[in-house]
Design a protein around this motif. Sequence first.
Motif, PDB file in Angstrom:
ATOM      1  N   ALA A  60       0.839  -1.194   0.000  1.00 28.80           N
ATOM      2  CA  ALA A  60       0.000   0.000   0.000  1.00 28.80           C
ATOM      3  C   ALA A  60       0.877   1.248   0.000  1.00 28.80           C
ATOM      4  O   ALA A  60       1.921   1.292   0.636  1.00 28.80           O
ATOM      5  N   MET A  61       0.420   2.253  -0.728  1.00 34.53           N
ATOM      6  CA  MET A  61       1.180   3.503  -0.811  1.00 34.53           C
ATOM      7  C   MET A  61       0.411   4.580  -0.041  1.00 34.53           C
ATOM      8  O   MET A  61      -0.813   4.660  -0.113  1.00 34.53           O
ATOM      9  N   LEU A  62       1.146   5.405   0.666  1.00 35.74           N
ATOM     10  CA  LEU A  62       0.564   6.496   1.435  1.00 35.74           C
ATOM     11  C   LEU A  62       0.761   7.796   0.655  1.00 35.74           C
ATOM     12  O   LEU A  62       1.877   8.125   0.246  1.00 35.74           O
ATOM     13  N   ASP A  63      -0.331   8.505   0.428  1.00 38.28           N
ATOM     14  CA  ASP A  63      -0.251   9.811  -0.240  1.00 38.28           C
ATOM     15  C   ASP A  63       0.173  10.813   0.839  1.00 38.28           C
ATOM     16  O   ASP A  63      -0.650  11.338   1.600  1.00 38.28           O
ATOM     17  N   THR A  64       1.464  11.056   0.927  1.00 36.34           N
ATOM     18  CA  THR A  64       1.992  11.894   2.010  1.00 36.34           C
ATOM     19  C   THR A  64       1.551  13.344   1.898  1.00 36.34           C
ATOM     20  O   THR A  64       1.338  14.013   2.915  1.00 36.34           O
ATOM     21  N   HIS A  65       1.387  13.835   0.669  1.00 35.92           N
ATOM     22  CA  HIS A  65       0.952  15.227   0.509  1.00 35.92           C
ATOM     23  C   HIS A  65      -0.469  15.402   1.052  1.00 35.92           C
ATOM     24  O   HIS A  65      -0.741  16.344   1.815  1.00 35.92           O
ATOM     25  N   LYS A  66      -1.350  14.463   0.697  1.00 34.17           N
ATOM     26  CA  LYS A  66      -2.725  14.542   1.173  1.00 34.17           C
ATOM     27  C   LYS A  66      -2.775  14.361   2.696  1.00 34.17           C
ATOM     28  O   LYS A  66      -3.505  15.075   3.395  1.00 34.17           O
ATOM     29  N   ALA A  67      -1.967  13.438   3.218  1.00 33.10           N
ATOM     30  CA  ALA A  67      -1.917  13.222   4.658  1.00 33.10           C
ATOM     31  C   ALA A  67      -1.410  14.468   5.368  1.00 33.10           C
ATOM     32  O   ALA A  67      -1.937  14.861   6.420  1.00 33.10           O
ATOM     33  N   PHE A  68      -0.403  15.141   4.782  1.00 34.14           N
ATOM     34  CA  PHE A  68       0.135  16.371   5.352  1.00 34.14           C
ATOM     35  C   PHE A  68      -0.950  17.440   5.416  1.00 34.14           C
ATOM     36  O   PHE A  68      -1.127  18.106   6.444  1.00 34.14           O
TER      37      PHE A  68
ATOM     38  N   LEU B  43       4.669  12.015   9.546  1.00 39.97           N
ATOM     39  CA  LEU B  43       4.784  11.418   8.213  1.00 39.97           C
ATOM     40  C   LEU B  43       6.152  10.786   8.001  1.00 39.97           C
ATOM     41  O   LEU B  43       6.258   9.733   7.356  1.00 39.97           O
ATOM     42  N   ASP B  44       7.213  11.402   8.550  1.00 38.00           N
ATOM     43  CA  ASP B  44       8.540  10.786   8.469  1.00 38.00           C
ATOM     44  C   ASP B  44       8.557   9.438   9.191  1.00 38.00           C
ATOM     45  O   ASP B  44       9.104   8.445   8.700  1.00 38.00           O
ATOM     46  N   THR B  45       7.941   9.395  10.372  1.00 39.55           N
ATOM     47  CA  THR B  45       7.877   8.157  11.151  1.00 39.55           C
ATOM     48  C   THR B  45       7.095   7.091  10.399  1.00 39.55           C
ATOM     49  O   THR B  45       7.507   5.931  10.333  1.00 39.55           O
ATOM     50  N   LEU B  46       5.970   7.490   9.834  1.00 38.26           N
ATOM     51  CA  LEU B  46       5.174   6.526   9.059  1.00 38.26           C
ATOM     52  C   LEU B  46       5.948   6.037   7.841  1.00 38.26           C
ATOM     53  O   LEU B  46       5.888   4.859   7.489  1.00 38.26           O
ATOM     54  N   GLY B  47       6.682   6.916   7.211  1.00 41.95           N
ATOM     55  CA  GLY B  47       7.473   6.530   6.049  1.00 41.95           C
ATOM     56  C   GLY B  47       8.554   5.529   6.418  1.00 41.95           C
ATOM     57  O   GLY B  47       8.811   4.575   5.685  1.00 41.95           O
ATOM     58  N   GLU B  48       9.181   5.719   7.563  1.00 42.00           N
ATOM     59  CA  GLU B  48      10.223   4.795   8.014  1.00 42.00           C
ATOM     60  C   GLU B  48       9.650   3.433   8.376  1.00 42.00           C
ATOM     61  O   GLU B  48      10.284   2.410   8.173  1.00 42.00           O
ATOM     62  N   SER B  49       8.435   3.421   8.917  1.00 44.06           N
ATOM     63  CA  SER B  49       7.845   2.144   9.331  1.00 44.06           C
ATOM     64  C   SER B  49       7.109   1.468   8.189  1.00 44.06           C
ATOM     65  O   SER B  49       6.673   0.335   8.326  1.00 44.06           O
ATOM     66  N   GLY B  50       6.987   2.130   7.066  1.00 43.74           N
ATOM     67  CA  GLY B  50       6.242   1.570   5.933  1.00 43.74           C
ATOM     68  C   GLY B  50       6.776   0.241   5.448  1.00 43.74           C
ATOM     69  O   GLY B  50       6.031  -0.604   4.970  1.00 43.74           O
ATOM     70  N   GLU B  51       8.067   0.040   5.583  1.00 42.90           N
ATOM     71  CA  GLU B  51       8.668  -1.222   5.139  1.00 42.90           C
ATOM     72  C   GLU B  51       8.336  -2.370   6.090  1.00 42.90           C
ATOM     73  O   GLU B  51       8.395  -3.525   5.713  1.00 42.90           O
ATOM     74  N   THR B  52       8.014  -2.061   7.339  1.00 41.43           N
ATOM     75  CA  THR B  52       7.766  -3.121   8.308  1.00 41.43           C
ATOM     76  C   THR B  52       6.287  -3.358   8.555  1.00 41.43           C
ATOM     77  O   THR B  52       5.940  -4.310   9.243  1.00 41.43           O
ATOM     78  N   LEU B  53       5.411  -2.512   8.037  1.00 46.64           N
ATOM     79  CA  LEU B  53       3.981  -2.698   8.238  1.00 46.64           C
ATOM     80  C   LEU B  53       3.443  -3.736   7.262  1.00 46.64           C
ATOM     81  O   LEU B  53       3.805  -3.759   6.089  1.00 46.64           O
TER      82      LEU B  53
END
Length: 144
Positions: free
Chosen positions: A2-10, A27-37
């Motif tokens: 799944a991809m997170l639309d970071t601009h929309k989330a921001f 958003l940085d934290t979510l981006g870092e954990s994206g590989e492990t979710l």
Amino acid sequence: MAMLDTHKAFENLMAAGYSKEMAEALLDTLGESGETLATKVDLSESAQAIRADLRELAQVTKADLRELAQVTKADLQELAQSTKAELNALQQAVDERATKADLNALAQATKADLNALEMRITIKVGAMLFAVVGLLVALELLRL
């Protein structure tokens, strides 16, 4: 994945009252954990693999239980033959007016054989119960 639309989330975080720094940090934290979710697809694939493993385990366990039942039957047949032979020997000893010491020795040998067989059967039944309990636990975990 799944991809997170970071601009929309921001934008959503800013509209909800988050500061720019807080939104960026989140958003940085979510981006870092994206590989492990794990995604729904990841979970579905894992569940399918677990189900396949459980089916295989069930088949192996059934085969092991059948084999154990055969071994136990063989042990019981061995015990029956051994007991018959010992009873025949005991009867012969009585018929020949064997001494009390001879009868006691024969009785002790029979008790030792019975104890050894009982131990083997107990261990095999315990192993069988352990396998069944493990299978039941695995099936219950799969339901969760």
